[in-house]
Design a protein around this motif. Structure first.
Motif, PDB file in Angstrom:
ATOM      1  N   LYS A 110       5.007   2.050 -47.966  1.00 33.99           N
ATOM      2  CA  LYS A 110       4.802   0.652 -48.466  1.00 33.99           C
ATOM      3  C   LYS A 110       5.064   0.146 -49.835  1.00 33.99           C
ATOM      4  CE  LYS A 110       0.859  -0.542 -45.256  1.00 33.99           C
ATOM      5  NZ  LYS A 110      -0.379  -0.860 -45.165  1.00 33.99           N
ATOM      6  N   PHE A 118       4.907  -2.814 -52.695  1.00 33.25           N
ATOM      7  CA  PHE A 118       4.088  -3.964 -53.025  1.00 33.25           C
ATOM      8  C   PHE A 118       4.763  -4.915 -54.149  1.00 33.25           C
ATOM      9  CE2 PHE A 118       1.170  -1.049 -51.193  1.00 33.25           C
ATOM     10  CZ  PHE A 118       0.174  -1.674 -50.345  1.00 33.25           C
ATOM     11  N   THR A 149      10.892   0.480 -44.967  1.00 32.23           N
ATOM     12  CA  THR A 149       9.559   0.347 -45.735  1.00 32.23           C
ATOM     13  C   THR A 149       8.830  -1.183 -45.369  1.00 32.23           C
ATOM     14  OG1 THR A 149      10.493  -0.587 -47.722  1.00 32.23           O
ATOM     15  CG2 THR A 149      10.315   1.698 -47.528  1.00 32.23           C
ATOM     16  N   GLU A 150       7.685  -0.797 -45.412  1.00 29.62           N
ATOM     17  CA  GLU A 150       7.056  -2.285 -45.312  1.00 29.62           C
ATOM     18  C   GLU A 150       6.698  -2.873 -46.693  1.00 29.62           C
ATOM     19  OE1 GLU A 150       2.884  -4.232 -43.532  1.00 29.62           O
ATOM     20  OE2 GLU A 150       2.856  -1.945 -43.757  1.00 29.62           O
ATOM     21  N   VAL A 151       7.184  -4.081 -46.914  1.00 26.79           N
ATOM     22  CA  VAL A 151       7.466  -5.040 -48.114  1.00 26.79           C
ATOM     23  C   VAL A 151       6.245  -5.839 -48.122  1.00 26.79           C
ATOM     24  CG1 VAL A 151       8.660  -6.274 -49.666  1.00 26.79           C
ATOM     25  CG2 VAL A 151       9.770  -4.383 -48.637  1.00 26.79           C
ATOM     26  N   ILE A 152       5.294  -5.748 -49.245  1.00 26.59           N
ATOM     27  CA  ILE A 152       4.091  -6.377 -49.216  1.00 26.59           C
ATOM     28  C   ILE A 152       4.240  -7.744 -50.065  1.00 26.59           C
ATOM     29  CG2 ILE A 152       1.775  -6.981 -49.378  1.00 26.59           C
ATOM     30  CD1 ILE A 152       2.649  -4.960 -47.072  1.00 26.59           C
ATOM     31  N   THR A 162       2.977 -11.538 -51.841  1.00 23.51           N
ATOM     32  CA  THR A 162       1.942 -12.220 -52.619  1.00 23.51           C
ATOM     33  C   THR A 162       2.404 -13.451 -53.040  1.00 23.51           C
ATOM     34  OG1 THR A 162       0.629  -9.936 -52.683  1.00 23.51           O
ATOM     35  CG2 THR A 162      -0.150 -12.006 -53.866  1.00 23.51           C
ATOM     36  N   TYR A 201       7.089 -13.107 -40.366  1.00 23.90           N
ATOM     37  CA  TYR A 201       7.052 -13.477 -41.738  1.00 23.90           C
ATOM     38  C   TYR A 201       6.269 -14.419 -42.073  1.00 23.90           C
ATOM     39  CZ  TYR A 201      11.395 -10.490 -40.967  1.00 23.90           C
ATOM     40  OH  TYR A 201      12.209  -9.633 -40.541  1.00 23.90           O
ATOM     41  N   LEU A 226      -0.687 -13.699 -48.580  1.00 24.23           N
ATOM     42  CA  LEU A 226      -0.359 -12.324 -48.220  1.00 24.23           C
ATOM     43  C   LEU A 226       0.625 -12.255 -47.002  1.00 24.23           C
ATOM     44  CD1 LEU A 226      -3.401  -9.738 -49.136  1.00 24.23           C
ATOM     45  CD2 LEU A 226      -1.422 -10.719 -50.433  1.00 24.23           C
ATOM     46  N   SER A 243       4.187  -9.637 -45.063  1.00 28.72           N
ATOM     47  CA  SER A 243       4.935  -8.492 -45.074  1.00 28.72           C
ATOM     48  C   SER A 243       6.049  -8.288 -44.292  1.00 28.72           C
ATOM     49  CB  SER A 243       4.000  -7.134 -44.807  1.00 28.72           C
ATOM     50  OG  SER A 243       3.666  -7.408 -43.357  1.00 28.72           O
TER      51      SER A 243
END
Length: 424
Positions: free
Chosen positions: A273, A275, A314-317, A319, A345, A357, A359
């Protein structure tokens, strides 16, 4: 056999209607990811950013790539369909518009190497076409044409007109600070065309987007003696929100070090992940001219490895700071989402973090994005979160369509792209 020929023609004509797909850029299978469709013309450093647009009889190539999650490589086929200027299928027989077979086997595939997320990368070089026009390519498992997994648009054009584009500020009112007007002229001085009031149109795109393009604009004037078509209007039919420079990030390293706007990195067994640093709303902020972008696009790249098969997912977070919920639904949008507002999304407000939030599961690379707010009535805009300025840098391209008297298809007789930087 002669008696059955009309029936066979009807079957072929309606075979595409049986398959459930749209004549636009779309992915229909959750196991398909990272669709890249590009031309080899002006393709710098292998970044795949050159749009799938080619001159007729060009030496350039059109390349389609996509990934399928897992370690199994099914057999895929691709079919090319000719369309009119409004992206409806034309009535042409495949032999009239394509060299070779309409259906192509996708035999070029490679398995991922050294990645946590296994996938297979498929690649196809499209065959040449015989005539200009709008085209759709659809991909489906071999033997199951109804199960379309993705569709993509592309355009082949004839260079027989000269297209002039003037991107300028709209005149008058508050909108003049937010909108960009795109006026177009088309000179057909060297072309043998029979221009009528209803047989020539243009389509204008902003940043290679089909979702908010201005379609089927007919000329305001035809200056017959000058052989010049004028598409200049003052009623906003050719105006676009200037928007703001896109936000961006990079995930082309194996950890947060060196990744643009990556604040933290989490290593997990199945996938990692990343962030991103929290974003601020820009609705009340001034324009930042120093911010550079790639106009909402993305490309795959990874440090010191082959991006085709060694870039990991990858998991992109994401904010976005917000003290309270907004009046509508919030989405992350960009070329990686096909410019759609997809459920994957969608952002969710978390009250104890005073933020939204969300991802996205993305292949390593360079990405642009923006936030879009969708209202209860279905309307949506990036302006409440991102703001809109007349001086924002955007790319505009124009397609010129023409149908001969008695013709059976719409030709593309001109194309041009310009950048708005320094025009305002």
């Amino acid at each position: 056999m002669r008696a059955f020929l009309p029936l066979l023609l009807i079957v072929f004509a309606f075979s595409d209607a049986w398959a459930q797909f749209n004549y636009k850029d779309e992915v229909y299978d959750d196991e398909i990811a990272t669709v890249l469709f590009y031309s080899t013309i002006h393709n710098q450093n292998g970044q795949t950013l050159s749009p799938p647009i080619l001159p007729l009889n060009s030496s350039g190539k059109l390349i389609l790539e996509f990934d399928q999650f897992g370690d199994d490589a099914p057999y895929y086929k691709a079919k090319i369909i000719h369309c009119d200027h409004e992206w409806n299928p034309s009535r042409l027989n495949p032999i009239e518009f394509i060299q070779g077979f309409q259906d192509q086997n996708i035999n070029d595939f490679e398995f991922s190497l050294g990645t946590k997320v296994p996938y297979v990368n498929f690649k196809l070089e499209l065959p040449k076409v015989k005539i200009s026009g709008n085209y759709i390519i659809k991909v489906y498992p071999r033997g199951d044409e109804r199960n379309v997994v993705l569709t993509r648009r592309f355009v082949v054009y004839e260079s027989i007109t000269q297209v002039g584009i003037q991107a300028r500020q709209t005149v008058g009112g508050q909108l003049s600070q937010e909108l960009q007007e795109v006026n177009v002229t088309v000179s057909y001085n060297e072309a043998d065309l029979n221009i009528l009031p209803n047989n020539v149109w243009i389509t204008i795109r902003q940043n290679m987007r089909w979702d908010n393009a201005r379609y089927s604009i007919m000329p305001r004037f035809n200056k017959v003696f000058d052989k010049l078509l004028d598409f200049t209007f003052s009623d906003y039919r050719n105006a676009f929100d200037g928007g703001n420079e896109f936000r961006g990030f990079t995930t082309n390293t194996e950890n947060a070090r060196g990744g643009l706007r990556v604040g933290n990195f989490e290593i997990n067994r199945d996938f990692n992940k990343m962030f991103l640093y929290p974003d601020l709303q820009r609705g009340n902020l001034t324009y930042n001219q120093s911010q550079q972008d790639i106009n909402g696009q993305f490309f795959v790249t990874v440090a010191n490895r082959d991006p085709r098969t060694q870039a990991d997912y990858t998991e992109v977070i994401f904010t976005l700071k917000a003290d309270r919920p907004l009046d509508g639904e919030l989405y992350i949008q960009g070329a990686f989402s096909d410019w759609d507002l997809k459920e994957d999304y969608k952002m969710h407000h978390v009250s104890d973090k005073n933020a939204y939030l969300g991802s996205a599961f993305l292949k390593q690379g360079v990405y642009n994005y923006q936030y879009v707010l969708k209202k209860a009535d279905g309307s949506y805009s990036s302006e409440p979160i991102e703001n809109s300025f007349r001086i924002t840098e955007n790319a505009y391209d124009v397609f010129v369509y023409y149908r001969d008297m008695g013709g059976r298809y719409d030709r593309v007789i001109g194309y041009k792209m310009v950048n708005s930087r320094g025009k305002f």
